[in-house]
Write a protein that holds these residues in place. Structure first.
Motif, PDB file in Angstrom:
ATOM      1  N   GLU A 220      11.312  21.245   9.454  1.00 53.37           N
ATOM      2  CA  GLU A 220      11.766  19.866   9.328  1.00 53.37           C
ATOM      3  C   GLU A 220      12.762  19.467  10.421  1.00 53.37           C
ATOM      4  O   GLU A 220      13.486  20.296  10.975  1.00 53.37           O
ATOM      5  CB  GLU A 220      12.395  19.643   7.952  1.00 53.37           C
ATOM      6  CG  GLU A 220      13.678  20.400   7.703  1.00 53.37           C
ATOM      7  CD  GLU A 220      14.187  20.193   6.282  1.00 53.37           C
ATOM      8  OE1 GLU A 220      13.375  19.807   5.414  1.00 53.37           O
ATOM      9  OE2 GLU A 220      15.390  20.402   6.045  1.00 53.37           O
TER      10      GLU A 220
ATOM     11  N   TRP B 111      16.112  17.754  11.992  1.00 52.90           N
ATOM     12  CA  TRP B 111      17.503  17.616  11.586  1.00 52.90           C
ATOM     13  C   TRP B 111      18.305  17.041  12.740  1.00 52.90           C
ATOM     14  O   TRP B 111      17.896  17.120  13.896  1.00 52.90           O
ATOM     15  CB  TRP B 111      18.094  18.947  11.136  1.00 52.90           C
ATOM     16  CG  TRP B 111      18.188  20.003  12.218  1.00 52.90           C
ATOM     17  CD1 TRP B 111      17.241  20.919  12.549  1.00 52.90           C
ATOM     18  CD2 TRP B 111      19.290  20.229  13.113  1.00 52.90           C
ATOM     19  NE1 TRP B 111      17.667  21.709  13.591  1.00 52.90           N
ATOM     20  CE2 TRP B 111      18.928  21.319  13.956  1.00 52.90           C
ATOM     21  CE3 TRP B 111      20.540  19.632  13.289  1.00 52.90           C
ATOM     22  CZ2 TRP B 111      19.780  21.796  14.951  1.00 52.90           C
ATOM     23  CZ3 TRP B 111      21.387  20.109  14.278  1.00 52.90           C
ATOM     24  CH2 TRP B 111      21.009  21.186  15.096  1.00 52.90           C
TER      25      TRP B 111
ATOM     26  N   TYR C 277      21.474  14.607   8.953  1.00 55.87           N
ATOM     27  CA  TYR C 277      20.436  14.817   7.946  1.00 55.87           C
ATOM     28  C   TYR C 277      19.650  16.078   8.305  1.00 55.87           C
ATOM     29  O   TYR C 277      19.667  16.554   9.448  1.00 55.87           O
ATOM     30  CB  TYR C 277      19.467  13.628   7.885  1.00 55.87           C
ATOM     31  CG  TYR C 277      18.638  13.460   9.134  1.00 55.87           C
ATOM     32  CD1 TYR C 277      17.417  14.132   9.282  1.00 55.87           C
ATOM     33  CD2 TYR C 277      19.078  12.660  10.192  1.00 55.87           C
ATOM     34  CE1 TYR C 277      16.661  14.001  10.453  1.00 55.87           C
ATOM     35  CE2 TYR C 277      18.336  12.522  11.347  1.00 55.87           C
ATOM     36  CZ  TYR C 277      17.124  13.200  11.467  1.00 55.87           C
ATOM     37  OH  TYR C 277      16.389  13.079  12.621  1.00 55.87           O
ATOM     38  N   SER C 278      18.983  16.622   7.334  1.00 54.70           N
ATOM     39  CA  SER C 278      17.989  17.670   7.546  1.00 54.70           C
ATOM     40  C   SER C 278      16.852  17.392   6.588  1.00 54.70           C
ATOM     41  O   SER C 278      17.023  17.460   5.359  1.00 54.70           O
ATOM     42  CB  SER C 278      18.583  19.056   7.274  1.00 54.70           C
ATOM     43  OG  SER C 278      17.621  20.075   7.503  1.00 54.70           O
ATOM     44  N   GLY C 279      15.710  16.986   7.143  1.00 55.23           N
ATOM     45  CA  GLY C 279      14.626  16.528   6.291  1.00 55.23           C
ATOM     46  C   GLY C 279      15.085  15.296   5.528  1.00 55.23           C
ATOM     47  O   GLY C 279      15.588  14.336   6.111  1.00 55.23           O
ATOM     48  N   ASP C 280      14.963  15.335   4.212  1.00 56.19           N
ATOM     49  CA  ASP C 280      15.380  14.206   3.374  1.00 56.19           C
ATOM     50  C   ASP C 280      16.806  14.360   2.850  1.00 56.19           C
ATOM     51  O   ASP C 280      17.258  13.536   2.040  1.00 56.19           O
ATOM     52  CB  ASP C 280      14.429  14.066   2.182  1.00 56.19           C
ATOM     53  CG  ASP C 280      13.013  13.692   2.599  1.00 56.19           C
ATOM     54  OD1 ASP C 280      12.871  12.994   3.618  1.00 56.19           O
ATOM     55  OD2 ASP C 280      12.059  14.122   1.912  1.00 56.19           O
ATOM     56  N   THR C 281      17.509  15.379   3.289  1.00 58.24           N
ATOM     57  CA  THR C 281      18.852  15.653   2.781  1.00 58.24           C
ATOM     58  C   THR C 281      19.910  15.031   3.675  1.00 58.24           C
ATOM     59  O   THR C 281      19.958  15.294   4.883  1.00 58.24           O
ATOM     60  CB  THR C 281      19.101  17.172   2.685  1.00 58.24           C
ATOM     61  OG1 THR C 281      18.084  17.769   1.887  1.00 58.24           O
ATOM     62  CG2 THR C 281      20.462  17.461   2.076  1.00 58.24           C
ATOM     63  N   ASN C 282      20.766  14.212   3.084  1.00 57.68           N
ATOM     64  CA  ASN C 282      21.841  13.555   3.820  1.00 57.68           C
ATOM     65  C   ASN C 282      23.016  14.519   4.000  1.00 57.68           C
ATOM     66  O   ASN C 282      23.502  15.103   3.028  1.00 57.68           O
ATOM     67  CB  ASN C 282      22.292  12.306   3.065  1.00 57.68           C
ATOM     68  CG  ASN C 282      23.361  11.524   3.813  1.00 57.68           C
ATOM     69  OD1 ASN C 282      23.555  11.693   5.019  1.00 57.68           O
ATOM     70  ND2 ASN C 282      24.071  10.661   3.093  1.00 57.68           N
TER      71      ASN C 282
ATOM     72  N   LYS D 206      20.844  23.677   3.744  1.00 57.09           N
ATOM     73  CA  LYS D 206      20.396  23.106   5.011  1.00 57.09           C
ATOM     74  C   LYS D 206      21.415  23.385   6.119  1.00 57.09           C
ATOM     75  O   LYS D 206      21.049  23.701   7.260  1.00 57.09           O
ATOM     76  CB  LYS D 206      20.169  21.600   4.866  1.00 57.09           C
ATOM     77  CG  LYS D 206      19.087  21.203   3.840  1.00 57.09           C
ATOM     78  CD  LYS D 206      17.705  21.612   4.265  1.00 57.09           C
ATOM     79  CE  LYS D 206      16.646  21.235   3.244  1.00 57.09           C
ATOM     80  NZ  LYS D 206      16.393  19.786   3.166  1.00 57.09           N
TER      81      LYS D 206
END
Length: 201
Positions: free
Chosen positions: A2, A4, A48-53, A91
């Motif tokens: 993903e 980032w 962010y990393s992928g969908d993670t804030n 992440k």
């Protein structure tokens, strides 16, 4: 793998008695004390990393390098902001261990001994030109720019340094580490301040 990205500011204090030669030599010149020991703080303004804030979180690093930076065999550890969710923690560990590749991917090559990561209340604050990093009972650091000939600090520009091309030359008013069996006091020694714009893979 993903995507980032991290944007923010990094401060670093190491055992070099004058400004870190690694910035100019890109790790090929030995540290002034023969080896390099230090700590770093990262303030993530947006990330962010992928969908993670990951925005608004802080990270602290411990680095112990036995000689020239480019030769590897580093020992490293990370303290991740305890405000991070378990997902965000994972992440950030991937990013700072080099597993997420991209800008920090070199950690996976240069770090021979990753001591691990743990959650902690990592504080990164700015007061005027001073920056202060605190991980209670682990790291207490304060750095500020070295004054230039004209108004403003001394800046190394357009370097090939992996962290950032423009580095503000700084000194540590305080630089104390008590973690992972290390007891370091680097008050008055080399420091750096820079804006980061990291991404991967």
């Amino acid at each position: 793998m993903e995507k980032w990205a991290l944007r923010g500011e990094l401060i670093l204090n190491c055992s070099c008695t004058v400004f870190c030669p690694c910035v100019i030599s890109l790790g090929k010149h030995p540290p002034t004390e023969g080896n390099c020991q230090g700590w770093a703080g990262i303030r993530i303004d947006t990330g962010y990393s992928g969908d993670t804030n990951l925005s608004g979180l802080n990270v602290a690093l411990l680095l112990d390098i036995p000689g020239q930076m480019a030769r590897g065999n580093w020992t490293a550890a990370a303290f991740i902001d305890d405000r991070a969710s378990d997902e965000a923690f994972g992440k950030l560990v991937n990013i700072f261990s080099g597993k997420a590749r991209g800008t920090t991917g070199l950690f996976s090559v240069l770090v021979g001994n990753f001591l691990g990561a743990e959650k902690a209340p990592v504080s990164f604050e700015r007061d005027g030109e001073k920056r202060r990093l605190v991980v209670p009972k682990k790291i207490i650091g304060e750095v500020e720019p070295v004054e230039g000939n004209r108004e403003g600090g001394v800046v190394v520009k357009n370097s090939g340094y992996w962290i950032a091309p423009d580095i503000i030359v700084a000194k540590a008013n305080q630089g104390r580490v008590r973690a992972f069996g290390r007891v370091w006091d680097f008050d008055g020694r080399s420091a750096e301040i820079c804006e980061i714009n990291w991404r991967g893979p």
